[in-house]
Enzyme design. Structure first.
Site: not given
Ligand code: DGL
Length: 259
Positions: A75, A183
């Protein structure tokens, strides 16, 4: 200490799952555990301090329960907000963080487009991932995070294509010649992004780089599993389980548990 401890992947939801799966397919003897922190989804609008506190308390629980040998923050938002605090607090465990793939993009791009959460885009220039002379166009896409977490499975091909096109059009209008998927959720639309972006905008993601980094750490720290039989794998949720997650776990052959 045995090497058959799991490698733990953490994201706010489904976004980091492709990272876990890519590593798992290439390293089937390594036990993996994937945590979707669905109770705290989404991470993107949260303050840094809040994310640090959420991730420290989750990591404490996860270490106690699973004693992982490596923790992967699959993430970008969690990495940018909390990786340094987690490394300081849990110094005994190697962490792998995920940051937008600006470095490879900078080899060929003059105007780098980055799509991420509010937190990631807010911080992107302070991360010093590329030379200050590189032009970065950051766009925050919280609606896209929500779409992938909650509607992706039900969406048809056209809706997915339109979603990707909408963002590619914004970057094209700004003159970007590359798009970095900043993301982990956005990897679900990789093909759509590539189709819409081709041939003038090149799309970059961090998937292969993260798998390589984990493999490097396993070898460097002599942490490879000495499993003689296939290990078991876990899909963990902080929120309630439902048929969506039950299906995922079943298809992957992972046990589904609540943290
Ligand atoms: N998947 C996450 C990222 O790479 C974040 C998504 C979220 O929970 O806002 O930033």
């Amino acid at each position: 200490m045995t090497n058959n401890r799991p490698i733990l992947f953490i994201d706010s939801g489904i976004g980091g799952l492709p990272y876990c799966i890519d590593f798992h397919r290439k390293n089937p003897l390594e036990p993996v555990c994937y945590l979707a922190d669905t109770q705290n989804f989404p991470y993107g609008p949260r303050e840094k301090e809040e994310l640090v506190s959420i991730l420290i308390s989750l990591t404490e629980k996860l270490i106690e329960k699973f004693n992982p040998k490596i923790i992967v923050l699959a993430c970008n938002t969690a990495t940018i907000a909390a990786l340094s605090s987690l490394r300081e607090r849990f110094a005994q465990i190697p962490f792998v963080g995920t940051v937008p793939a600006l470095k490879p993009a900078a080899n060929t791009s003059r105007k780098i487009g980055v799509l991420g959460t509010e937190r990631t885009i807010g911080e992107i220039r302070n991360l010093n991932l590329v030379d200050a002379s590189c032009e970065i166009i950051g766009i925050a896409a919280p609606q896209l995070v929500y779409f992938i977490e909650h509607n992706f499975d039900k969406a048809g091909a056209n809706e997915k294509k339109e979603m990707a096109r909408k963002y590619i059009d914004l970057f094209r209008a700004e003159g970007a010649d590359s798009l970095v998927l900043g993301c982990t959720h956005f990897l679900f639309l990789l093909d759509e992004f590539k189709n819409e972006a081709s041939p003038h905008i090149e799309v970059f993601d961090s998937l292969a780089g993260i798998t390589k980094r984990i493999e490097f750490l396993l070898d460097k720290n002599n942490l490879r599993a000495d499993a003689v039989s296939l290990p078991s794998h876990t899909l963990l949720l902080t929120g309630a389980s439902d048929s969506f997650w039950q299906d995922r776990a079943q298809k992957l052959g992972f046990k589904l548990e609540l943290l």
